[in-house]
Design a protein around this motif. Structure first.
Motif, PDB file in Angstrom:
ATOM      1  N   PRO A 186      -5.220  -1.347   1.836  1.00 23.09           N
ATOM      2  CA  PRO A 186      -6.137  -1.296   0.684  1.00 23.09           C
ATOM      3  C   PRO A 186      -5.977  -2.513  -0.215  1.00 23.09           C
ATOM      4  O   PRO A 186      -4.976  -3.245  -0.142  1.00 23.09           O
ATOM      5  CB  PRO A 186      -5.706  -0.016  -0.041  1.00 23.09           C
ATOM      6  N   LYS A 187      -6.950  -2.725  -1.056  1.00 25.36           N
ATOM      7  CA  LYS A 187      -6.910  -3.830  -1.999  1.00 25.36           C
ATOM      8  C   LYS A 187      -5.675  -3.720  -2.885  1.00 25.36           C
ATOM      9  O   LYS A 187      -5.237  -2.633  -3.223  1.00 25.36           O
ATOM     10  CB  LYS A 187      -8.181  -3.822  -2.852  1.00 25.36           C
ATOM     11  N   ALA A 188      -5.110  -4.877  -3.251  1.00 26.45           N
ATOM     12  CA  ALA A 188      -3.930  -4.967  -4.128  1.00 26.45           C
ATOM     13  C   ALA A 188      -2.654  -4.489  -3.441  1.00 26.45           C
ATOM     14  O   ALA A 188      -1.720  -4.039  -4.098  1.00 26.45           O
ATOM     15  CB  ALA A 188      -4.150  -4.228  -5.435  1.00 26.45           C
ATOM     16  N   THR A 189      -2.618  -4.585  -2.103  1.00 30.02           N
ATOM     17  CA  THR A 189      -1.385  -4.300  -1.370  1.00 30.02           C
ATOM     18  C   THR A 189      -0.506  -5.544  -1.366  1.00 30.02           C
ATOM     19  O   THR A 189      -0.970  -6.655  -1.120  1.00 30.02           O
ATOM     20  CB  THR A 189      -1.697  -3.897   0.082  1.00 30.02           C
ATOM     21  N   HIS A 190       0.784  -5.344  -1.627  1.00 29.61           N
ATOM     22  CA  HIS A 190       1.754  -6.432  -1.535  1.00 29.61           C
ATOM     23  C   HIS A 190       2.374  -6.421  -0.137  1.00 29.61           C
ATOM     24  O   HIS A 190       2.760  -5.362   0.378  1.00 29.61           O
ATOM     25  CB  HIS A 190       2.848  -6.274  -2.591  1.00 29.61           C
ATOM     26  N   ILE A 191       2.468  -7.597   0.457  1.00 28.08           N
ATOM     27  CA  ILE A 191       3.063  -7.756   1.787  1.00 28.08           C
ATOM     28  C   ILE A 191       4.374  -8.516   1.632  1.00 28.08           C
ATOM     29  O   ILE A 191       4.416  -9.599   1.035  1.00 28.08           O
ATOM     30  CB  ILE A 191       2.133  -8.533   2.739  1.00 28.08           C
ATOM     31  N   TYR A 192       5.459  -7.979   2.199  1.00 30.10           N
ATOM     32  CA  TYR A 192       6.779  -8.607   2.155  1.00 30.10           C
ATOM     33  C   TYR A 192       7.251  -8.802   3.596  1.00 30.10           C
ATOM     34  O   TYR A 192       7.104  -7.911   4.431  1.00 30.10           O
ATOM     35  CB  TYR A 192       7.788  -7.719   1.436  1.00 30.10           C
TER      36      TYR A 192
END
Length: 318
Positions: A186-192
């Motif tokens: 979804p929008k505004a997901t942070h990926i690490y």
């Protein structure tokens, strides 16, 4: 400018063989005091002796500061630190470790947090998953490894986070589809991401392809990304007006140390910030992970343990 670390004489209280190549080390301060507080993504510098020191992610419980824990993967092709830890760092050994610093923190907000780990890259995510769970955040761990015997910490993590963990085992033909994973969030997901450089590069590439903004992409890798061979150049040490020739297979730090000039540097991987040096003239080609993109663009300073000259000459405030 240069970062300074408080150092703690410590003792190794436990050594555990987690996989054929990974050991977990538990440290306790010699003075009996607690270690400083930290949050998920923090690292410490483990100083083994005068020649060897490495940065390792803290993966112990942030609520229990009586000990720190790190995992070390043995790399016989590395600079010697991991081999020393595996072969010579036994229970009862005295060692010096630094206060924690965090170059890989969790974002404070976001609709979801996707953690992507490869091999030993699982370690910073251990306390981060605890932190995300305590927040009540929406999070997933996607963990890729070569074969079941190389799945460090997986069973321990499943005990607390089983509904949030997805694993991918190369030997079983199960691979991680990064494109599908990143595209479906979804929008505004942070990926690490933390792991081998090819995995980090692939995650960044897919995030860019799917138009993730830079502030939603987070990565960490302690291994140096410096090319094995570059162009030779000259460094002028402004305080003494001494010229130093840096060969294509040398770092600036190595060239200076060859002249018996001491410069503080704990990690030698562009992570700790202790060798940050002001640039008086010339431009650097930055390979560190310590400076921000804006700081690198400003060309005000550089990490001499990994970064090089863009041209033929640099004047440094040394």
């Amino acid at each position: 400018m240069a970062s300074h670390y408080e150092m703690f004489p410590s003792v190794v209280t436990r050594v555990e063989q987690l996989t054929p190549l990974i050991k977990r080390f538990t440290f306790k301060r010699q003075d009996g005091q607690n270690f400083p507080q930290f949050n998920g993504g923090s690292h410490i510098i483990v100083k083994m002796n005068d020649q060897l020191s490495n940065a390792y992610s803290l993966m112990s419980c942030a609520e229990d500061l009586s000990t720190y824990q790190v995992c070390v993967r043995k790399d016989v092709e590395g600079k010697g630190g991991s081999v020393y830890m595996h072969d010579q760092c036994l229970e009862g050994c005295e060692i010096v470790i630094s206060e924690p610093k965090n170059l890989f923190p969790l974002a404070e907000n976001g609709s979801k947090h996707i953690l992507i780990a490869g091999g030993i890259g699982i370690t910073p995510f251990v306390p981060q998953m605890e932190e995300l769970a305590a927040r009540g955040a929406d999070y997933e761990l996607h963990y890729a490894f070569r074969s079941p015997e190389h799945a460090a910490l997986l069973e321990e993590l499943k005990q607390k986070h089983s509904a949030h963990i997805f694993s991918y085992v190369d030997s079983e033909g199960k691979s991680l589809d990064l494109d599908q994973l990143i595209a479906s969030q979804p929008k505004a997901t942070h990926i690490y991401v933390c792991g081998p450089k090819p995995m980090i590069d692939a995650v960044i590439d897919r995030c860019n392809f799917h138009r993730y903004r830079d502030e939603y992409i987070h990565w960490e890798q302690f291994a140096s990304t410096v090319p094995e061979e570059g162009e030779a150049f000259t460094v002028v040490l402004a305080k003494s007006n001494q010229e130093v020739e840096v060969q294509g297979n040398q770092t600036i730090l190595q060239a200076i140390e060859a002249l018996n000039i001491d410069v503080e540097c704990l990690c030698r991987e562009g992570v700790c910030g202790t060798c940050e040096t002001t640039i008086i003239e010339g431009e650097a080609e930055h390979f560190d992970q310590y400076l921000s993109d804006d700081e690198k663009s400003s060309q005000q300073s550089m990490m001499i343990c990994v970064s090089r000259a863009k041209g033929r000459r640099l004047v440094l405030d040394l």
